[in-house]
Design a protein around this motif. Structure first.
Motif, PDB file in Angstrom:
ATOM      1  N   ALA A  23      -4.429   3.178   5.985  1.00 59.18           N
ATOM      2  CA  ALA A  23      -4.482   3.437   4.544  1.00 59.18           C
ATOM      3  C   ALA A  23      -3.211   4.120   4.050  1.00 59.18           C
ATOM      4  CB  ALA A  23      -5.703   4.301   4.227  1.00 59.18           C
ATOM      5  N   LEU A  24      -2.694   5.077   4.823  1.00 61.75           N
ATOM      6  CA  LEU A  24      -1.467   5.757   4.411  1.00 61.75           C
ATOM      7  C   LEU A  24      -0.281   4.794   4.424  1.00 61.75           C
ATOM      8  CD1 LEU A  24      -1.843   9.217   6.183  1.00 61.75           C
ATOM      9  CD2 LEU A  24      -2.150   8.676   3.759  1.00 61.75           C
ATOM     10  N   GLY A  25      -0.218   3.931   5.439  1.00 61.12           N
ATOM     11  CA  GLY A  25       0.876   2.950   5.477  1.00 61.12           C
ATOM     12  C   GLY A  25       0.836   2.028   4.281  1.00 61.12           C
ATOM     13  N   ILE A  26      -0.371   1.558   3.918  1.00 56.83           N
ATOM     14  CA  ILE A  26      -0.498   0.704   2.734  1.00 56.83           C
ATOM     15  C   ILE A  26      -0.122   1.481   1.480  1.00 56.83           C
ATOM     16  CG2 ILE A  26      -2.194  -0.469   1.285  1.00 56.83           C
ATOM     17  CD1 ILE A  26      -3.555  -1.421   3.823  1.00 56.83           C
ATOM     18  N   ALA A  27      -0.514   2.759   1.438  1.00 51.26           N
ATOM     19  CA  ALA A  27      -0.172   3.579   0.278  1.00 51.26           C
ATOM     20  C   ALA A  27       1.337   3.692   0.109  1.00 51.26           C
ATOM     21  CB  ALA A  27      -0.794   4.969   0.421  1.00 51.26           C
ATOM     22  N   LEU A  28       2.049   3.897   1.212  1.00 53.47           N
ATOM     23  CA  LEU A  28       3.509   3.997   1.131  1.00 53.47           C
ATOM     24  C   LEU A  28       4.117   2.705   0.610  1.00 53.47           C
ATOM     25  CD1 LEU A  28       4.483   5.907   4.404  1.00 53.47           C
ATOM     26  CD2 LEU A  28       4.855   6.661   2.057  1.00 53.47           C
ATOM     27  N   ALA A  29       3.646   1.581   1.150  1.00 51.32           N
ATOM     28  CA  ALA A  29       4.216   0.300   0.741  1.00 51.32           C
ATOM     29  C   ALA A  29       3.880  -0.028  -0.707  1.00 51.32           C
ATOM     30  CB  ALA A  29       3.725  -0.811   1.669  1.00 51.32           C
ATOM     31  N   THR A 281      -0.866  -4.365   7.787  1.00 52.83           N
ATOM     32  CA  THR A 281      -2.267  -4.778   7.869  1.00 52.83           C
ATOM     33  C   THR A 281      -2.537  -5.537   9.164  1.00 52.83           C
ATOM     34  OG1 THR A 281      -2.383  -4.911   5.457  1.00 52.83           O
ATOM     35  CG2 THR A 281      -4.073  -6.068   6.698  1.00 52.83           C
ATOM     36  N   PHE A 282      -1.652  -6.452   9.504  1.00 52.64           N
ATOM     37  CA  PHE A 282      -1.814  -7.203  10.751  1.00 52.64           C
ATOM     38  C   PHE A 282      -1.784  -6.263  11.958  1.00 52.64           C
ATOM     39  CE2 PHE A 282      -0.774 -11.114   8.412  1.00 52.64           C
ATOM     40  CZ  PHE A 282      -1.689 -11.980   8.991  1.00 52.64           C
ATOM     41  N   VAL A 283      -0.812  -5.335  11.951  1.00 48.35           N
ATOM     42  CA  VAL A 283      -0.690  -4.420  13.087  1.00 48.35           C
ATOM     43  C   VAL A 283      -1.947  -3.580  13.243  1.00 48.35           C
ATOM     44  CG1 VAL A 283       0.557  -2.400  13.940  1.00 48.35           C
ATOM     45  CG2 VAL A 283       1.812  -4.333  13.025  1.00 48.35           C
ATOM     46  N   ALA A 284      -2.408  -2.983  12.155  1.00 50.41           N
ATOM     47  CA  ALA A 284      -3.581  -2.122  12.233  1.00 50.41           C
ATOM     48  C   ALA A 284      -4.829  -2.920  12.601  1.00 50.41           C
ATOM     49  CB  ALA A 284      -3.781  -1.410  10.898  1.00 50.41           C
ATOM     50  N   ALA A 285      -4.980  -4.118  12.006  1.00 51.98           N
ATOM     51  CA  ALA A 285      -6.150  -4.936  12.324  1.00 51.98           C
ATOM     52  C   ALA A 285      -6.141  -5.360  13.784  1.00 51.98           C
ATOM     53  CB  ALA A 285      -6.191  -6.151  11.408  1.00 51.98           C
ATOM     54  N   ALA A 286      -4.979  -5.670  14.327  1.00 52.02           N
ATOM     55  CA  ALA A 286      -4.908  -6.034  15.747  1.00 52.02           C
ATOM     56  C   ALA A 286      -5.311  -4.861  16.629  1.00 52.02           C
ATOM     57  CB  ALA A 286      -3.494  -6.490  16.089  1.00 52.02           C
ATOM     58  N   GLY A 287      -4.901  -3.660  16.251  1.00 54.83           N
ATOM     59  CA  GLY A 287      -5.287  -2.488  17.020  1.00 54.83           C
ATOM     60  C   GLY A 287      -6.770  -2.183  16.925  1.00 54.83           C
ATOM     61  N   ALA A 318     -12.001  -3.682   2.957  1.00 57.15           N
ATOM     62  CA  ALA A 318     -11.830  -3.439   1.521  1.00 57.15           C
ATOM     63  C   ALA A 318     -11.770  -1.945   1.224  1.00 57.15           C
ATOM     64  CB  ALA A 318     -12.973  -4.090   0.737  1.00 57.15           C
ATOM     65  N   VAL A 319     -12.596  -1.163   1.903  1.00 53.97           N
ATOM     66  CA  VAL A 319     -12.575   0.283   1.676  1.00 53.97           C
ATOM     67  C   VAL A 319     -11.237   0.867   2.087  1.00 53.97           C
ATOM     68  CG1 VAL A 319     -13.567   2.483   2.431  1.00 53.97           C
ATOM     69  CG2 VAL A 319     -15.070   0.580   1.828  1.00 53.97           C
ATOM     70  N   VAL A 320     -10.746   0.464   3.289  1.00 47.91           N
ATOM     71  CA  VAL A 320      -9.484   1.024   3.782  1.00 47.91           C
ATOM     72  C   VAL A 320      -8.320   0.581   2.901  1.00 47.91           C
ATOM     73  CG1 VAL A 320      -7.876   1.084   5.718  1.00 47.91           C
ATOM     74  CG2 VAL A 320     -10.337   1.177   6.136  1.00 47.91           C
ATOM     75  N   VAL A 321      -8.249  -0.715   2.644  1.00 46.88           N
ATOM     76  CA  VAL A 321      -7.142  -1.222   1.819  1.00 46.88           C
ATOM     77  C   VAL A 321      -7.248  -0.680   0.396  1.00 46.88           C
ATOM     78  CG1 VAL A 321      -6.108  -3.294   0.819  1.00 46.88           C
ATOM     79  CG2 VAL A 321      -6.822  -3.289   3.210  1.00 46.88           C
ATOM     80  N   GLY A 322      -8.461  -0.625  -0.149  1.00 39.52           N
ATOM     81  CA  GLY A 322      -8.614  -0.097  -1.493  1.00 39.52           C
ATOM     82  C   GLY A 322      -8.217   1.366  -1.588  1.00 39.52           C
ATOM     83  N   LEU A 367      -1.392  -8.020  -3.512  1.00 39.05           N
ATOM     84  CA  LEU A 367      -1.127  -7.560  -2.152  1.00 39.05           C
ATOM     85  C   LEU A 367      -2.385  -7.008  -1.509  1.00 39.05           C
ATOM     86  CD1 LEU A 367       2.321  -5.763  -2.562  1.00 39.05           C
ATOM     87  CD2 LEU A 367       1.860  -7.925  -1.416  1.00 39.05           C
ATOM     88  N   ALA A 368      -3.205  -6.305  -2.278  1.00 34.84           N
ATOM     89  CA  ALA A 368      -4.432  -5.749  -1.719  1.00 34.84           C
ATOM     90  C   ALA A 368      -5.385  -6.848  -1.277  1.00 34.84           C
ATOM     91  CB  ALA A 368      -5.105  -4.839  -2.746  1.00 34.84           C
ATOM     92  N   VAL A 369      -5.552  -7.858  -2.124  1.00 38.34           N
ATOM     93  CA  VAL A 369      -6.431  -8.977  -1.760  1.00 38.34           C
ATOM     94  C   VAL A 369      -5.894  -9.700  -0.526  1.00 38.34           C
ATOM     95  CG1 VAL A 369      -7.300 -11.206  -2.534  1.00 38.34           C
ATOM     96  CG2 VAL A 369      -7.296  -9.258  -4.101  1.00 38.34           C
ATOM     97  N   ALA A 370      -4.570  -9.920  -0.503  1.00 35.87           N
ATOM     98  CA  ALA A 370      -3.978 -10.572   0.663  1.00 35.87           C
ATOM     99  C   ALA A 370      -4.154  -9.728   1.922  1.00 35.87           C
ATOM    100  CB  ALA A 370      -2.498 -10.839   0.406  1.00 35.87           C
ATOM    101  N   SER A 371      -4.054  -8.407   1.781  1.00 32.52           N
ATOM    102  CA  SER A 371      -4.219  -7.516   2.934  1.00 32.52           C
ATOM    103  C   SER A 371      -5.641  -7.572   3.474  1.00 32.52           C
ATOM    104  CB  SER A 371      -3.856  -6.087   2.538  1.00 32.52           C
ATOM    105  OG  SER A 371      -2.512  -6.007   2.146  1.00 32.52           O
ATOM    106  N   VAL A 372      -6.630  -7.573   2.559  1.00 35.69           N
ATOM    107  CA  VAL A 372      -8.021  -7.679   3.003  1.00 35.69           C
ATOM    108  C   VAL A 372      -8.250  -8.994   3.736  1.00 35.69           C
ATOM    109  CG1 VAL A 372     -10.399  -7.873   2.198  1.00 35.69           C
ATOM    110  CG2 VAL A 372      -8.895  -6.143   1.218  1.00 35.69           C
TER     111      VAL A 372
END
Length: 999
Positions: A23-29, A281-287, A318-322, A367-372
């Motif tokens: 969530a913090l990484g997405i917030a920065l971007a 998103t890909f990195v975190a989801a893979a982990g 959705a919660v994390v990305v949102g 970007l949020a929708v694409a990330s989810v």
């Protein structure tokens, strides 16, 4: 659905660390597009302020003018109307001004009489006192401007009570500018002055002046502001037809278009932000994949279907990305508010924050929708389709490469295309970073497998690190790809920013090749004349410049600029390779260098009179001919002295021209009286008269200091026959043209050796160039080409100044004098003082500083720096996720290793080395990708740091040392993050329950 939501929230509460980092990484971007939007508003406002400040005083105002009125009631109504309309355009107060036409005091002295409200605020008193407002019969005034003061008729009732200088540049400027040639008398109060009875019938101009409000313009936007100004103009004209509104709309629109290019550069950062968001998103989801698989397996065993698994996954992502998106928007809004608070021209802080968030909301939501979607795809992808995933990566890389190649094949994007939002600006960074990341991710498993087979058996930690990564590559591969893209963004930002800064220096050197350029000042006197006899502060290099027609066929020609300079100047020119596109200035100088010889008769320094024996012409005929002697001075100037007849000689008084004078030419033309008689015969009687013709025998020239050294040998002419015989020169002439020129070596001049642009050289073909100088043509041979040359245009010809001067003087003596000076090594203080203050001085450092201070350039540099910082932080977050994820996912395996005797320090090394094997190739690949992207942007996006077409073109400002430093620093930083994260693990006892990897 409610059960799925509760289970998702429970999972987030139970394992918050990785979700929090995501969530913090997405917030920065997400912060990037918001900050970029706010920065664009800031740049636009500052650009407008700079544009307004750069305008001449007469254009730097809002002016409503008309012919004036003496009716107090009408004047009051007009005043209220105008002030109300101006308040729609600016918050600055309006000042009423008026100006009478030019008046005469009856004694040959002219003056102007004007007035302004609040006069004391616009002038500085130098003597006397301030005037009181005028009455109908008496008007006190201050005198400003050049003297002497006019002698005023007492019946006018105008009384001078002091002198002053104007301090407000808007006072009587533009429409009301009285000029600088006559005195200006200023009264206090425009309304009262207009009612002065003694000047009732005299024409005058009246109006209101107000300063523009950059903040209001920035908030409204220039298009809306110009539309409002048109509406105000229409309203005023319909109310009082004589009203004329003047607004600097054209300048504002021009600068607004230039500022829009900085918004175009936001597409570059927006594209980079998209790569960062999706990549993280890909990195975190893979982990999280293995942990998520355990959770979904649990609910499947309890009867949940595929739809329930998808809903659970959607809720979690959705919660994390949102949450990350909302935090990013909040951070971006705070930064936008801080930007507004620190800048006086920006909108209010709250307004700026809302505008920046709203303006970037669509991009952020996309970007949020694409990330989810990306996170769900990674978490739900079945293990049985692993090969499909690899094929998808390969296909995506190929598609990205194909699109990037197609975009690049379109060629360079100009400033107009960039301002129109050309998609290449947004597509280029996304495609480049995506391609670099995908290719590196696909190649990493192959390289890791080879490395695993090559490692020695004793390298336990290294083997465990590599083998574990090869066996379960998903997290490692996604991290490699993402880190490559992040590093590419950082390198691109740094390299492109350095390129823009270097481009600013190149532009300054292109306009001023040495320290300064000196051009004629207001009095049109050449720099050589102004600086004659003055010890200059630097090394002066005279330069000749003229426009010529270059013949490309028998009937076709193109216009080119001819530059004549000393070849020794070329190696001294700043940034030669960048401004000309050539590598060796000394080689270029040697190609055009010609022998510098001054043929003719040397004149003794003390000589004040010239005598030239003349025979072969009857005395009456001598009166119909004009002979002129031409003398050259060492600085390249040539001046003529008209000779008169005295008996059998031609004589002339020699003006003081300094030492080293040489008699370099004799011209012969028909006298004005003889020409007038012949033209009258043709015009009135239709009959022709014979042209003057004959033979003149010129003896050895002499001065009052003795016979001059030299010889007539080598003297010749192309319009007459000149034959040297001993100490005399026989000149057989026929004045068909205007002039006969006789000079040493004139008929046998070699062609000029020139450097020119490739197009002109190609048009000339293998033969010589024919340069039409206006009064005649000369031959030139192309000895080299240059892509461009400073201070010229697309078509240019560069030649040795001595040779060019001779060619010009051969056609028209005296025309081969230098018109400007390039100064090397002068200091700014000296160039600002006399006698330089009488010239137009352009300094390279001043231009460079002005370009560097340009708001568009500063905004571009700021945005690139922000993008690099965000990419750096998000890349560090990816490495942290890798180490933490490896520690958690391999917990069972590592517990078994520790049970077998492997110490915690070795296990920490395993985590560190796994991160190192990811970071090092990712940094190297990212640097390569970033440099390729910077080179592509430099080549394909022809926009300078100030939002204009760069001349010379941008050149990538990085080298081997810069690249090595970036690679070294990047690797060390990545290893430092990995070491710090790995070093913090295995510091507590093992948990009671270890995951399913426990053997």
């Amino acid at each position: 659905m409610a059960v799925g939501g509760e289970l998702a929230l429970a999972q987030l509460r139970h394992r918050p660390a990785r979700y929090t980092v995501l969530a913090l990484g997405i917030a920065l971007a997400v912060t990037l597009p918001v900050v970029a939007r706010a920065s664009a508003t800031l740049v636009a406002g500052r650009t407008l302020v700079a544009a307004i400040d750069a305008l001449p005083a007469g254009q730097r105002s809002l002016t409503i003018s008309y012919g004036g009125t003496q009716d107090p009631a009408r004047q009051a109504a007009n005043d209220a109307l105008v002030r109300g309309q101006l308040a729609r355009l600016t918050s600055a107060p309006a000042r009423h001004e008026m100006l009478f036409g030019e008046l005469s005091d009856g004694r040959g002295q002219s003056y102007r009489l004007g007035a302004a409200d609040q006069l004391a605020d616009t002038v500085r008193l130098t003597s006397g006192r301030l005037p009181v407002p005028c009455t109908q019969r008496r008007c006190e005034v201050l005198m400003t401007g050049p003297g002497p003061a006019p002698t005023l008729d007492p019946s006018l009732g105008v009384v001078v009570v002091g002198t002053a200088v104007r301090t407000d540049p808007l006072l009587l400027s533009g429409t009301f500018d009285p000029g600088e040639t006559v005195p200006l008398l200023l009264a206090d109060g425009a309304d009262a002055t207009e009612r002065l009875q003694s000047l009732t019938l005299f024409p005058r101009g009246s109006g209101w002046v107000a300063a523009p409000d950059p903040k209001r313009i920035a908030v409204m936007g220039v298009p809306s502001y110009t539309a409002l100004s048109r509406q105000v103009s229409d309203d005023l004209a319909l109310s009082v037809q004589a009203f004329v509104l003047t607004v600097p709309d054209d300048a504002l629109s021009r600068e607004d278009s230039r500022a829009a290019l900085s918004t175009g550069r936001l597409a570059v950062l927006g594209g980079a932000g998209a790569v960062l968001v999706l990549g993280l998103t890909f990195v975190a989801a893979a982990g999280l994949r293995r942990e998520h698989a355990a959770l979904t397996g649990l609910i499947r065993r309890r009867g949940a279907g595929r739809a329930a698994v998808v809903r659970l996954t959607a809720v979690i992502t959705a919660v994390v990305v949102g949450a990350g998106t909302l935090v990013g928007l909040a951070i971006g809004g705070v930064v936008a508010a801080l930007i507004a608070a620190a800048d006086p021209v920006s909108p209010p802080a709250a307004s700026m924050a809302v505008s920046a968030v709203a303006g970037s909301l669509l991009v952020v939501l996309a970007l949020a929708v694409a990330s989810v979607g990306a996170a769900m795809a990674v978490l739900l992808w079945p293990d049985s389709s692993r090969s499909t995933a690899w094929h998808t990566v390969e296909l995506a890389a190929l598609v990205a490469v194909a699109i990037a190649g197609l975009a690049a094949s379109r060629g360079s994007v100009s400033t107009s295309a960039a301002a129109a939002g050309d998609p290449l600006l947004a597509a280029l960074p996304v495609l480049a970073c995506l391609t670099g990341g995908l290719v590196t991710a696909r190649l990493w498993p192959v390289g890791a497998s080879v490395l695993a087979r090559r490692l020695p058996a004793g390298a336990v930690a290294s083997r465990l690190a590599v083998v574990g990564a090869v066996r379960r590559p998903l997290v490692v591969v996604t991290t490699v790809g993402f880190l490559t893209a992040a590093v590419a963004s950082v390198v691109f930002a740094g390299a492109y920013r350095a390129t823009l800064l270097e481009g600013s220096a190149d532009q300054a050197a292109y306009q001023v090749p040495l320290t300064a350029r000196l051009l004629p000042g207001p009095d049109a006197m050449s720099p050589l004349q102004t600086l004659a006899g003055v010890r200059t502060t630097g090394t002066d290099h005279p330069v000749m410049r003229t426009a010529v027609s270059v013949y490309t066929s028998a009937t076709s020609a193109v216009t080119a600029q001819v530059l004549g300079l000393d070849p020794a100047v070329l190696p001294l020119m700043s940034r030669w390779s960048r401004t000309t596109g050539d590598d060796d200035p000394r080689a270029a100088a040697s190609k055009i260098t010609v022998a510098s010889t001054t043929a003719g008769f040397a004149v003794p320094d003390a000589a004040t009179a010239l005598t030239l024996p003349l025979a072969g012409i009857a005395l009456p005929d001598r009166q119909d001919l004009w002979f002129t002697a031409w003398f050259a001075t060492p600085d390249g100037r040539e001046s003529g002295v008209l000779m008169s007849v005295r008996g059998t000689d031609l004589v002339a008084a020699l003006p003081a021209m300094g030492s080293g004078r040489t008699l370099t030419g004799i011209t012969l033309r028909e006298s004005a009286a003889g020409s007038r008689i012949r033209l009258h015969h043709v015009g009135e009687g239709g009959t022709n008269q014979p042209v003057p013709a004959g033979t003149a025998v010129l003896g050895p020239p002499a001065t009052d200091s003795g016979v001059m050294t030299g010889s007539w040998q080598g003297w010749s002419s192309v319009t007459a026959q000149a034959t040297p015989e001993g100490t005399t020169l026989h000149l057989t002439y026929q004045l068909i043209g205007d002039l006969v020129v006789v000079r040493p070596g004139l008929a046998s001049r070699p062609p000029l050796r020139v450097l020119t642009d490739p197009a002109t050289a190609a048009a000339a073909g293998p033969g010589p160039l024919r340069l039409n100088l206006g009064t005649g043509s000369v031959r030139a041979v192309v000895v080299g080409t240059l892509p461009r040359f400073p201070t010229t245009g697309d078509r240019f010809v560069v030649v040795d100044r001595t040779a060019l001067s001779r060619s010009l003087d051969d056609v028209n003596p005296g025309s081969g004098a230098p018109v400007e000076i390039w100064v090397d090594g002068a200091d700014a203080a000296a160039l600002a003082a006399a006698p330089y203050d009488g010239l137009q001085v352009t300094e390279q450092s001043v231009i460079r500083d002005r370009i560097a201070a340009d708001p568009v350039g500063q905004g571009s540099a700021w945005l690139l720096a922000v993008g690099a910082l965000v990419a750096l932080l998000v890349g560090a977050a990816a490495l942290v996720l890798l180490v933490v994820g490896s520690r958690r996912d391999d917990a069972g395996e590592m517990l078994a290793l520790e049970s077998d005797g492997v110490g915690p320090h070795t296990l920490r090394r395993v985590l560190f080395l796994r991160a190192a094997y990811v970071a090092v190739p990712a940094v190297i690949a990212g640097v390569a990708t970033g440099l390729l992207l910077a080179r592509a942007a430099t080549t394909l996006v022809a926009v300078s740091g100030t939002g204009t077409t760069p001349v010379p073109p941008l050149t990538l400002a990085v080298g081997t040392l810069w690249t090595a430093a970036v690679v070294g620093i990047g690797v060390l930083a990545a290893l430092g993050v990995a070491a710090a994260t790995a070093g913090a693990t295995f510091r507590t006892p093992w948990p009671e329950r270890v995951q399913e990897e426990l053997r």
